[in-house]
Design an enzyme around this catalytic site. Sequence first.
Site, PDB file in Angstrom:
ATOM      1  N   ASP A 109     -17.413   2.612  37.376  1.00 52.44           N
ATOM      2  CA  ASP A 109     -16.130   3.114  37.868  1.00 52.44           C
ATOM      3  C   ASP A 109     -16.050   3.079  39.393  1.00 52.44           C
ATOM      4  OD1 ASP A 109     -15.310   3.484  35.278  1.00 52.44           O
ATOM      5  OD2 ASP A 109     -15.588   5.645  35.269  1.00 52.44           O
ATOM      6  N   ASN A 161     -13.237   9.611  19.210  1.00 53.20           N
ATOM      7  CA  ASN A 161     -14.362   9.780  20.130  1.00 53.20           C
ATOM      8  C   ASN A 161     -14.452  11.226  20.588  1.00 53.20           C
ATOM      9  OD1 ASN A 161     -14.725   7.017  20.028  1.00 53.20           O
ATOM     10  ND2 ASN A 161     -13.862   6.635  22.040  1.00 53.20           N
ATOM     11  N   TYR A 220     -10.722  12.381  21.587  1.00 52.77           N
ATOM     12  CA  TYR A 220      -9.570  11.496  21.700  1.00 52.77           C
ATOM     13  C   TYR A 220      -9.591  10.457  20.601  1.00 52.77           C
ATOM     14  CZ  TYR A 220     -12.704   8.772  24.816  1.00 52.77           C
ATOM     15  OH  TYR A 220     -13.758   8.101  25.371  1.00 52.77           O
ATOM     16  N   HIS A 258      -6.292   5.294  31.921  1.00 48.27           N
ATOM     17  CA  HIS A 258      -6.570   6.708  31.674  1.00 48.27           C
ATOM     18  C   HIS A 258      -7.808   7.132  32.445  1.00 48.27           C
ATOM     19  CE1 HIS A 258      -8.257   9.943  28.896  1.00 48.27           C
ATOM     20  NE2 HIS A 258      -7.126  10.430  29.354  1.00 48.27           N
ATOM     21  N   ARG A 294     -11.939  36.426  11.736  1.00 48.24           N
ATOM     22  CA  ARG A 294     -13.023  35.505  11.377  1.00 48.24           C
ATOM     23  C   ARG A 294     -13.192  34.384  12.387  1.00 48.24           C
ATOM     24  NH1 ARG A 294     -10.737  33.211   6.182  1.00 48.24           N
ATOM     25  NH2 ARG A 294      -8.903  33.429   7.481  1.00 48.24           N
ATOM     26  N   GLN A 331     -10.036   4.974  15.720  1.00 48.04           N
ATOM     27  CA  GLN A 331     -11.349   5.409  16.209  1.00 48.04           C
ATOM     28  C   GLN A 331     -11.195   6.794  16.809  1.00 48.04           C
ATOM     29  OE1 GLN A 331     -13.394   2.485  18.626  1.00 48.04           O
ATOM     30  NE2 GLN A 331     -14.541   4.055  19.731  1.00 48.04           N
ATOM     31  N   HIS A 360      -9.527   3.802  32.892  1.00 51.00           N
ATOM     32  CA  HIS A 360      -9.902   2.821  31.878  1.00 51.00           C
ATOM     33  C   HIS A 360      -8.702   2.366  31.063  1.00 51.00           C
ATOM     34  CE1 HIS A 360     -14.011   5.044  31.981  1.00 51.00           C
ATOM     35  NE2 HIS A 360     -13.914   4.165  32.959  1.00 51.00           N
ATOM     36  N   LYS A 416      -3.849   6.608  23.120  1.00 53.96           N
ATOM     37  CA  LYS A 416      -4.880   7.650  23.023  1.00 53.96           C
ATOM     38  C   LYS A 416      -4.211   9.000  22.804  1.00 53.96           C
ATOM     39  CE  LYS A 416      -8.125   5.391  26.150  1.00 53.96           C
ATOM     40  NZ  LYS A 416      -8.896   5.501  27.395  1.00 53.96           N
TER      41      LYS A 416
END
Length: 191
Positions: A167, A48, A129, A117, A23, A46, A61, A70
């Site tokens: 960045d 994301n 994440y 990261h 399946r 949170q 970041h 994370k």
Amino acid sequence: MKLHAAHPAGWALFEARVHRDDRGWLMEALRLDVLRSHAGPVEIAQQNLSRSRRGVLRGLHYQLGAPQGKLVQVLEGRIHDVIVDLRRDSPTFCTCFAFDLSADLPRLLWVPPGFAHGVLALEDSLMSYGLTCAWDARLDRAIRWNSPELSIAWPLDGIDPIVSARDRNAPTFGEAELFEPGAFAPPAGDE
């Protein structure tokens, strides 16, 4: 989810348990009890999703004031994930760790608070994440992905990186605002 590999710096790789049949499949994408057995009393505040086409490079970041742990997983495609220890009191301060993560080999990377990261999409990719605290624009920081002090070996063969203006113009490691000494307890397992 089970522990695959761990490092004294605090990062860890976990295997996602996948149950397949005719399946389709079901994946155990998060077990807080397993994560906490390595990382301590973390909460996911949170969640994301990030989609990137091949060649997109995001990062490096991090967040000052409310550092984020994370838990990173690739749901589609393949990425090269880089984390950098920004904890001045850490024996691995300024050390870069790199991981190739893919949907074909379902693993989750735990990035402890105090690390920057960055991600390079090696294929069109979808990442999930979980963050241990919510993102705050006032605390958001970045270090230039190709900062000469870090000498990160991004696998750019045949890839012209697609980098946001933010960045591309981020400060180098030597110019960046970093965590103050004493801002973090030693990683789990250190005495």
